[in-house]
Scaffold this active site. Structure first.
Site, PDB file in Angstrom:
ATOM      1  N   CYS A 273      47.427  49.381  40.419  1.00 49.55           N
ATOM      2  CA  CYS A 273      46.026  49.792  40.558  1.00 49.55           C
ATOM      3  C   CYS A 273      45.776  51.262  40.255  1.00 49.55           C
ATOM      4  CB  CYS A 273      45.495  49.426  41.937  1.00 49.55           C
ATOM      5  SG  CYS A 273      46.231  50.355  43.300  1.00 49.55           S
ATOM      6  N   HIS A 329      44.238  50.594  47.855  1.00 51.82           N
ATOM      7  CA  HIS A 329      43.837  50.085  46.546  1.00 51.82           C
ATOM      8  C   HIS A 329      43.026  51.184  45.878  1.00 51.82           C
ATOM      9  CE1 HIS A 329      42.965  47.506  43.317  1.00 51.82           C
ATOM     10  NE2 HIS A 329      41.696  47.286  43.622  1.00 51.82           N
ATOM     11  N   ASP A 352      36.247  48.421  39.057  1.00 51.40           N
ATOM     12  CA  ASP A 352      37.668  48.247  39.387  1.00 51.40           C
ATOM     13  C   ASP A 352      38.385  47.576  38.221  1.00 51.40           C
ATOM     14  OD1 ASP A 352      40.123  47.776  40.457  1.00 51.40           O
ATOM     15  OD2 ASP A 352      39.412  46.731  42.251  1.00 51.40           O
TER      16      ASP A 352
END
Length: 680
Positions: A273, A329, A352
């Site tokens: 991530c 995250h 994202d």
């Protein structure tokens, strides 16, 4: 009859235009301008050419972008000369210098033009002359542009800054990792434009796609799909387990290497991530969209979209649920207006690029307005419910008994969405932005927002369970390579004694919450008198955890007590991040442009075993010529120092940051940095 000018050459005035458009860091090879702002080109007329007279001499300028320029799509615009330029549309004015026999033409672009590579053509009564090419970017300095940012210090940080900090670890031990965004490095802007041209929407309808590039909402959504390779030839392949045949995600220290590798040979292996987010930030800033990298600690992955994380365990304490909570995250926020939602939703928008769930059938997520997330406005596009759950889901822990019934053992409204972090403007400090995503945990507003979002799921806020209390306590000095003890503490607040089975597990865990192998276990049957506590200690030894932990160096501790007589279950969990050794960086002498300088690098191997394939890698904007430099040093014995001396020659003067990464087969993802001021 109007006169035709005889043009000898066109000077695009690259240096002065780029300087006034805040694009000088891209270099002087080409004209790069920001939309809604004037730029000036100089037409040198041939000796003996007719003199330019305003009103008598007229011509048309044509700007075109994309493979199929069309007036209807705003990808082809023709405009003539006026007395002055207009800042709302494509326009031009001219000034003649009879002494130098030149014509200065001021050109203003529309603040809502599609961004991209343009050609510029002069049309004199059908006689066309090509004047050259320019790249048009979004403009955070232009009040009429959708990405306009009022503060100059924020524009410097979110558009122009080439390095930053990405936060990782756990909410109790937050660690900043330096990253080299490098959006102005040679060739990077072309690669960012290539990413847009490789996206499936461009391939299926280039005209529509190029026209839509006027809108930062559209461009951001395309990027969130294209930074991962799940549905397309996107930049990075995600991997959370087996890293053979590629680069371990923890080894990257900058985006430039990844983007160049993608441009040469397609999807790059591997990303997780923070790498996806860092590359998305580089591309956004390169295209002119203000962008920041954001880390959410205790980040929920809600697979069934009910805004509740249901942690279901069997009677042995093993997890049997699909929902998960990642230790952290990382995603990006981009700054823009939201005319599709209403002006109250302008500002930061979350997207994202890590592939988790599909949106409109594609692995992308966002942009979702921070205001909509904070207020629980889950009908506002794009993907607001998923991001709302990431920062604000409630957690319910249940045991599924052998007869199939579910027993709730605990719940929490405060586990998810903590210490949401980004780099502060103008410094390397951590800036906590949790308040921008949600009201204070447990506050009346936060509960109202949650219940509004949860209208189909009437979950009550529950207080702490009375009776038995279970906590996990840690020791100090949990450095990777050492042996240490952790404790589970059971307190009995009942009026009578309780007899329980007491279990204490340790398992390796990835930052995404995926559990690995066991590295410790202790159990006991205990009787706890009323008002007293019992401790169960668990010794974690490197011999047990060293071979099973990931490069994130995380261990999940789970304590479980079971009183079968009263069907009373209690569970406590804690994720620990093992401390890593420091890298000592010493610059031997002053850093001067085009002069070699050495960096002495030292790291103490904390492990009781040798490290194989050790290397130090350095990288820095204007320091290492756009490429990382790696020094391989082979094996380093237990408790011995890894040392390297790496030489580099800075290419530009001013302040920069030297990033250092240490890698080996057993110890990865160790990073540090120093600030460097390069002298002329």
């Amino acid at each position: 009859m109007s006169q035709v000018l005889d043009i000898e050459r066109c000077d695009l005035s690259i240096k002065s235009n780029n300087s006034s458009h805040h694009t000088e860091l891209y270099g002087e090879e080409r004209l790069i301008v920001r939309r809604g702002q004037t730029f000036i080109i100089i037409l040198h007329l041939k000796p003996g050419s007719k003199e330019f007279k305003l009103g008598e001499t007229s011509f048309t300028l044509i700007v075109e972008t994309g493979p199929l320029p069309r007036k209807e799509s705003d990808t082809k615009v023709s405009f003539g000369l006026g007395d002055s330029t207009v800042d709302t549309e494509w326009s031009a004015s001219a000034l003649h210098d009879p002494i130098g026999n030149t014509l200065s033409v001021s050109i203003s672009s529309s603040p809502s033009s599609p961004m991209g590579l343009y050609s510029l053509t002069l049309d004199q009564e059908g006689q066309k002359t090509s004047l050259g090419q320019f790249t048009l970017l979004f403009n955070a300095w232009c009040p009429s542009d959708a990405v306009y940012m009022r503060s100059e210090t924020k524009r410097q940080e979110y558009v122009l800054s080439q390095h930053g900090q990405i936060y990782r670890g756990t909410y109790k031990r937050i660690k900043g990792t330096p990253w080299n965004f490098g959006q102005f490095e040679a060739g990077i802007l072309d690669i960012c434009l290539k990413i847009l041209d490789e996206n499936p929407k461009f391939v299926s309808d280039a005209d529509k796609d190029c026209s839509a590039r006027r809108n930062p909402i559209y461009v951001t959504r395309v990027l969130s799909a294209m930074i991962n390779s799940n549905d397309d030839r996107g930049v990075l392949v995600g991997e959370w387990g087996e890293f053979s045949g590629g680069v371990h995600p923890g080894q990257w220290i900058g985006s430039g290497d990844i983007l160049r590798q993608w441009a040469e040979s397609g999807p790059v292996r591997y990303g997780q991530c923070w790498v996806f987010a860092a590359v998305a930030c580089t591309v956004s800033r390169a295209l002119g969209i203000p962008c920041r990298v954001v880390t959410n600690f205790g980040s929920a992955h809600d697979t069934d979209a009910n805004l509740v994380i249901e942690n279901v365990y069997d009677e042995d304490g093993e997890s049997i649920s699909d929902d998960s909570i990642w230790n952290f995250h990382v995603w990006v926020d981009s700054w823009m207006t939201r005319p599709d939602l209403g002006s109250e939703y302008d500002g930061w928008q979350t997207s994202d690029p890590t592939p988790q769930e599909t949106s409109d059938g594609v692995f992308c997520c966002g942009p979702a307005s921070l205001r909509a997330i904070k207020e629980g406005e889950l009908t506002k596009k794009y993907d607001t419910p998923f991001i709302f759950a990431e920062v604000n889901a409630d957690v319910v822990n249940m045991v599924r008994m052998s007869d199939g019934q579910f027993v709730k053992i605990s719940g929490s409204t405060k586990t998810v969405g903590r210490f949401i972090s980004t780099k502060a403007v103008g410094s390397d400090d951590r800036h906590d932005i949790t308040h921008q995503y949600k009201y204070p945990e447990g506050s009346k507003e936060e509960r109202q927002v949650y219940e509004k979002a949860q209208h189909h799921n009437k979950l009550q806020q529950r207080g702490e369970e009375p009776g038995l209390r279970l906590k996990i306590k840690l020791s100090d000095n949990m450095i990777v390579g050492s042996d240490f003890e952790v404790y589970a503490v059971l307190t009995n607040n009942h009026m009578e004694a309780r007899t329980c089975t007491f279990l204490f597990f340790a398992k390796a865990v990835g930052y995404n919450g995926k559990l690995g192998d066991s590295c410790g276990f202790a159990s006991d049957k205990v009787e706890v008198p009323s008002g007293e506590e019992k401790r169960l200690s668990l010794r974690l030894e490197y011999d047990s955890y060293g071979s099973v932990i990931t490069s994130d160096r995380l261990i999940q501790l789970s304590a479980l007590t079971i009183d079968k007589q009263t069907i009373d279950y209690h569970k406590a969990e804690k994720t620990i991040v093992l401390d890593e050794p420091d890298i000592e960086i010493k610059l031997m002498g002053e850093a001067t442009v085009n002069q070699p300088v050495r960096a002495e690098l030292t790291l103490l191997n904390p492990l009781p075993e040798p490290l194989q394939n050790c290397s130090f890698t350095i990288e820095g904007v204007g320091l290492t010529n756009g490429k990382p430099i790696t020094a391989k040093i082979g094996a380093v014995g237990p408790k011995q120092e890894a040392k390297a001396s790496v030489e580099f020659s800075p290419t530009s003067a001013g302040p920069s940051v030297l990033l250092v990464n240490f890698d080996s087969h057993k110890l990865r993802n160790i990073k540090s940095f120093i600030n460097v001021v390069v002298k002329d």
